[in-house]
Design a protein around this motif. Structure first.
Motif, PDB file in Angstrom:
ATOM      1  N   ASN A  80       0.917  -1.333  -0.030  1.00 48.56           N
ATOM      2  CA  ASN A  80       0.009  -0.165   0.139  1.00 48.56           C
ATOM      3  C   ASN A  80       0.964   1.191   0.115  1.00 48.56           C
ATOM      4  OD1 ASN A  80      -2.656  -1.538   0.328  1.00 48.56           O
ATOM      5  ND2 ASN A  80      -2.057  -2.087   2.310  1.00 48.56           N
ATOM      6  N   ARG A 132      -0.541   4.895  -0.883  1.00 46.49           N
ATOM      7  CA  ARG A 132      -1.220   5.700   0.338  1.00 46.49           C
ATOM      8  C   ARG A 132      -0.732   6.465   1.274  1.00 46.49           C
ATOM      9  NH1 ARG A 132      -4.470   1.229   3.564  1.00 46.49           N
ATOM     10  NH2 ARG A 132      -5.179   3.220   4.284  1.00 46.49           N
ATOM     11  N   TYR A 133       0.767   6.385   1.112  1.00 47.26           N
ATOM     12  CA  TYR A 133       1.701   7.279   2.497  1.00 47.26           C
ATOM     13  C   TYR A 133       2.646   8.430   1.777  1.00 47.26           C
ATOM     14  CZ  TYR A 133      -0.346   3.326   4.777  1.00 47.26           C
ATOM     15  OH  TYR A 133      -1.064   2.495   5.364  1.00 47.26           O
ATOM     16  N   VAL A 176       6.912   5.857   3.084  1.00 51.13           N
ATOM     17  CA  VAL A 176       6.582   4.452   3.551  1.00 51.13           C
ATOM     18  C   VAL A 176       7.198   4.177   4.655  1.00 51.13           C
ATOM     19  CG1 VAL A 176       6.204   3.700   0.911  1.00 51.13           C
ATOM     20  CG2 VAL A 176       8.721   3.771   2.128  1.00 51.13           C
ATOM     21  N   HIS A 225       3.988   5.504   6.995  1.00 53.60           N
ATOM     22  CA  HIS A 225       3.629   3.900   7.491  1.00 53.60           C
ATOM     23  C   HIS A 225       4.486   3.517   8.506  1.00 53.60           C
ATOM     24  CE1 HIS A 225       2.031   0.035   5.586  1.00 53.60           C
ATOM     25  NE2 HIS A 225       1.446   0.153   6.817  1.00 53.60           N
ATOM     26  N   TYR A 226       5.625   3.282   8.454  1.00 56.03           N
ATOM     27  CA  TYR A 226       6.680   2.630   9.437  1.00 56.03           C
ATOM     28  C   TYR A 226       7.689   3.620   9.757  1.00 56.03           C
ATOM     29  CZ  TYR A 226       4.608  -1.706   7.645  1.00 56.03           C
ATOM     30  OH  TYR A 226       3.384  -2.762   7.379  1.00 56.03           O
ATOM     31  N   ASN A 243       4.470   0.117  13.208  1.00 55.86           N
ATOM     32  CA  ASN A 243       3.721   0.505  12.290  1.00 55.86           C
ATOM     33  C   ASN A 243       3.036   1.968  12.807  1.00 55.86           C
ATOM     34  OD1 ASN A 243       1.243   0.965  10.732  1.00 55.86           O
ATOM     35  ND2 ASN A 243       1.053  -1.172  10.416  1.00 55.86           N
ATOM     36  N   THR A 290       0.510   3.520  11.546  1.00 51.07           N
ATOM     37  CA  THR A 290      -0.773   3.678  11.260  1.00 51.07           C
ATOM     38  C   THR A 290      -1.776   3.052  12.036  1.00 51.07           C
ATOM     39  OG1 THR A 290      -0.575   1.891   9.465  1.00 51.07           O
ATOM     40  CG2 THR A 290      -0.121   4.003   8.851  1.00 51.07           C
TER      41      THR A 290
END
Length: 112
Positions: free
Chosen positions: A5, A8-9, A12, A60-61, A105, A107
């Motif tokens: 995904n 979406r960010y 990443v 994300h991370y 994570n 998110t």
């Protein structure tokens, strides 16, 4: 995991210093935030700005354990910025180790 995904960010992942970020960015093909700039000692982003990015779902991370001066530097305002961000992530999110790399994570709901 960084490729999952990724579109979406804004980033990443985020990690301390661009030496660490570069390898992850090249491997994943996605943008990786280099906290503290080249060697992790620049005071950018601030902790408040990083928290905003996380709250807005832009990252994300967080990849922990980055090597380099900024991750284990000897004091100073800029070094403490990277340290503050790392400590904030560690105290609010749950670590997951994948292939020997510690990821958080950003998110999912904070753990505390």
């Amino acid at each position: 995991m960084l490729e999952s995904n990724a579109g979406r960010y804004r980033w990443v992942a985020a990690t301390v210093n661009s030496n660490s970020a570069a390898g992850y960015q090249l491997a994943s093909g996605g943008p990786v935030m280099a906290i503290g700039g080249f060697n992790g000692t620049d005071p950018a982003p601030s902790l408040a700005q990083f928290e905003t990015y996380v709250r807005d779902g832009d990252i994300h991370y967080f990849i922990a354990g980055s090597s380099g001066f900024g991750a284990r530097g000897a004091g100073g305002t800029s070094t403490s910025t990277s340290r503050q961000i790392t400590q904030w992530v560690e105290s609010h999110y749950t670590a997951k180790t994948v292939d020997g790399i510690v990821l958080y994570n950003l998110t999912v709901a904070p753990s505390s």
